[in-house]
Motif scaffolding. Structure first.
Motif, PDB file in Angstrom:
ATOM      1  N   GLU A 253      14.875  -8.100  -5.302  1.00  0.00           N
ATOM      2  CA  GLU A 253      13.455  -8.153  -5.678  1.00  0.00           C
ATOM      3  C   GLU A 253      12.566  -8.502  -4.483  1.00  0.00           C
ATOM      4  OE1 GLU A 253      11.762  -7.274  -8.407  1.00  0.00           O
ATOM      5  OE2 GLU A 253      13.704  -6.455  -9.013  1.00  0.00           O
ATOM      6  N   THR A 255      13.148  -7.793  -1.324  1.00  0.00           N
ATOM      7  CA  THR A 255      13.067  -6.597  -0.469  1.00  0.00           C
ATOM      8  C   THR A 255      12.028  -5.626  -1.023  1.00  0.00           C
ATOM      9  OG1 THR A 255      15.419  -6.834   0.021  1.00  0.00           O
ATOM     10  CG2 THR A 255      14.392  -4.751   0.624  1.00  0.00           C
ATOM     11  N   LYS A 256      12.025  -5.444  -2.335  1.00  0.00           N
ATOM     12  CA  LYS A 256      11.049  -4.559  -2.970  1.00  0.00           C
ATOM     13  C   LYS A 256       9.626  -5.050  -2.730  1.00  0.00           C
ATOM     14  CE  LYS A 256      14.279  -3.210  -6.631  1.00  0.00           C
ATOM     15  NZ  LYS A 256      14.602  -3.289  -8.080  1.00  0.00           N
ATOM     16  N   LYS A 257       9.418  -6.372  -2.831  1.00  0.00           N
ATOM     17  CA  LYS A 257       8.087  -6.935  -2.588  1.00  0.00           C
ATOM     18  C   LYS A 257       7.671  -6.742  -1.129  1.00  0.00           C
ATOM     19  CE  LYS A 257       8.293 -10.481  -6.208  1.00  0.00           C
ATOM     20  NZ  LYS A 257       8.334 -11.936  -6.488  1.00  0.00           N
ATOM     21  N   LEU A 259       8.640  -4.348   0.926  1.00  0.00           N
ATOM     22  CA  LEU A 259       8.307  -2.940   1.148  1.00  0.00           C
ATOM     23  C   LEU A 259       6.980  -2.569   0.506  1.00  0.00           C
ATOM     24  CD1 LEU A 259      11.845  -1.367   0.582  1.00  0.00           C
ATOM     25  CD2 LEU A 259      10.635  -1.586   2.758  1.00  0.00           C
ATOM     26  N   ASN A 260       6.703  -3.129  -0.649  1.00  0.00           N
ATOM     27  CA  ASN A 260       5.433  -2.829  -1.333  1.00  0.00           C
ATOM     28  C   ASN A 260       4.234  -3.444  -0.634  1.00  0.00           C
ATOM     29  OD1 ASN A 260       6.623  -1.309  -3.381  1.00  0.00           O
ATOM     30  ND2 ASN A 260       6.958  -3.091  -4.698  1.00  0.00           N
ATOM     31  N   ALA A 261       4.507  -4.465   0.221  1.00  0.00           N
ATOM     32  CA  ALA A 261       3.418  -5.139   0.926  1.00  0.00           C
ATOM     33  C   ALA A 261       2.999  -4.395   2.184  1.00  0.00           C
ATOM     34  CB  ALA A 261       3.841  -6.565   1.289  1.00  0.00           C
ATOM     35  N   ARG A 262       3.716  -3.307   2.518  1.00  0.00           N
ATOM     36  CA  ARG A 262       3.359  -2.544   3.711  1.00  0.00           C
ATOM     37  C   ARG A 262       1.952  -1.960   3.575  1.00  0.00           C
ATOM     38  NH1 ARG A 262       7.974   1.828   4.152  1.00  0.00           N
ATOM     39  NH2 ARG A 262       7.751   1.636   1.896  1.00  0.00           N
ATOM     40  N   THR A 264      -0.907   0.708   3.692  1.00  0.00           N
ATOM     41  CA  THR A 264      -0.909   2.167   3.558  1.00  0.00           C
ATOM     42  C   THR A 264      -2.303   2.692   3.871  1.00  0.00           C
ATOM     43  OG1 THR A 264      -1.411   1.985   1.183  1.00  0.00           O
ATOM     44  CG2 THR A 264       0.913   2.169   1.816  1.00  0.00           C
TER      45      THR A 264
END
Length: 275
Positions: A253, A255-257, A259-262, A264
């Motif tokens: 979880e 790691t997912k957070k 990556l989502n914080a990158r 864009t």
């Protein structure tokens, strides 16, 4: 036994504790990873997750009076944890290179780049001063530094951050270490210099067979260079995977957070606004 010899660096059960008023405080817990020749392992996580403490413990640079490093750190099957100060000093630079986040901290301001480059080479080799100077010049030329002979006469404060990073990479390349630890090597650089530093690190691993432990919070840098990725959170590695698997199919979880914080950039939206 054959399997173990395939790894340049093996870290197992690494725990780092520091003395505090409340007793021993745990900074890093139960770290395990291995690195093969020419492999790039990306170590990612938010600030304070334990990345730098991990690399400092590998280099045995933590204060032995206030910190306790437990576990095994093996370089070519030689145990580094607990090694004497002089023995470890001979390994740092020669067998394990270190590229700091702030390159200015790696150089003494009152000595020229050439003096420090040559001294580093001669400390870890039997070369004469002239031979060391020639090697330094060719190494700087190999990382595309302009006018190496002129740069050798300059002081660290006369060079930009990007140039100092490339000088450090040049030093690492000429000594051909087994492992290079790069701690946030592109953080303080502009995009152009970031790209140049990443290219030189890639050359270091491809031409010298050097394994690179790349510590960064910049997932773009990790995606560009790393073969495998280890994600740190609160002093622990919570996920390890090859770079494609981690970016495409993260399991943890955190790691997912991450990556989502990158950040864009909505290109289509920007185009519509201009149209």
């Amino acid at each position: 036994m054959i399997e173990k010899q395939r790894h340049v660096l093996q870290v197992s059960g690494l725990n780092v504790k520091v003395k505090s008023e409340q007793g021993m405080l745990s900074l890093v817990q139960d770290i395990h990873f291995e690195m093969k020749p020419g492999e790039v392992l990306g170590l990612v996580g938010e600030s304070g997750s334990g990345k730098t403490i991990t690399c400092m413990s590998l280099l045995q640079l933590l204060d032995r009076k206030t910190t306790c490093v437990e576990g095994s750190i093996r370089l070519h099957s030689r145990e580094l944890n607990g090694l004497g100060v002089e023995d470890m000093r001979s390994i740092r630079g020669k067998e394990i290179g270190f590229i700091m986040q702030n390159p200015m901290n790696a150089f003494t301001p009152v000595y020229t780049i050439g003096d420090q480059f040559i001294e580093t080479i001669r400390t870890h080799s039997d070369l004469t001063k002239k031979q060391a100077s020639e090697l330094a010049l060719s190494s700087m030329d190999a990382v595309n530094l302009p006018q190496p002979s002129e740069l050798m006469r300059r002081y660290p404060f006369q060079l930009s951050g990007g140039m100092l990073q490339r000088v450090m990479i040049a030093i690492s390349m000429c000594l051909r270490p087994s492992v290079v630890i790069a701690d946030e090597p592109t953080t303080a650089l502009d995009v152009t210099n970031q790209l140049q530093v990443l290219r030189q690190l890639d050359r270091l691993r491809s031409e010298c067979g050097t394994s690179i432990l790349l510590i960064s919070h910049d997932l773009g840098v990790i995606a560009e260079l790393a073969d495998k990725v280890a994600v740190m959170h609160k002093g622990r590695i919570v996920e390890k995977a090859n770079v494609y698997q981690l970016f495409d199919h993260p399991q943890h979880e955190y790691t997912k957070k991450l990556l989502n914080a990158r950040p864009t950039f909505q290109i289509n939206q920007q185009i519509q606004e201009f149209v």
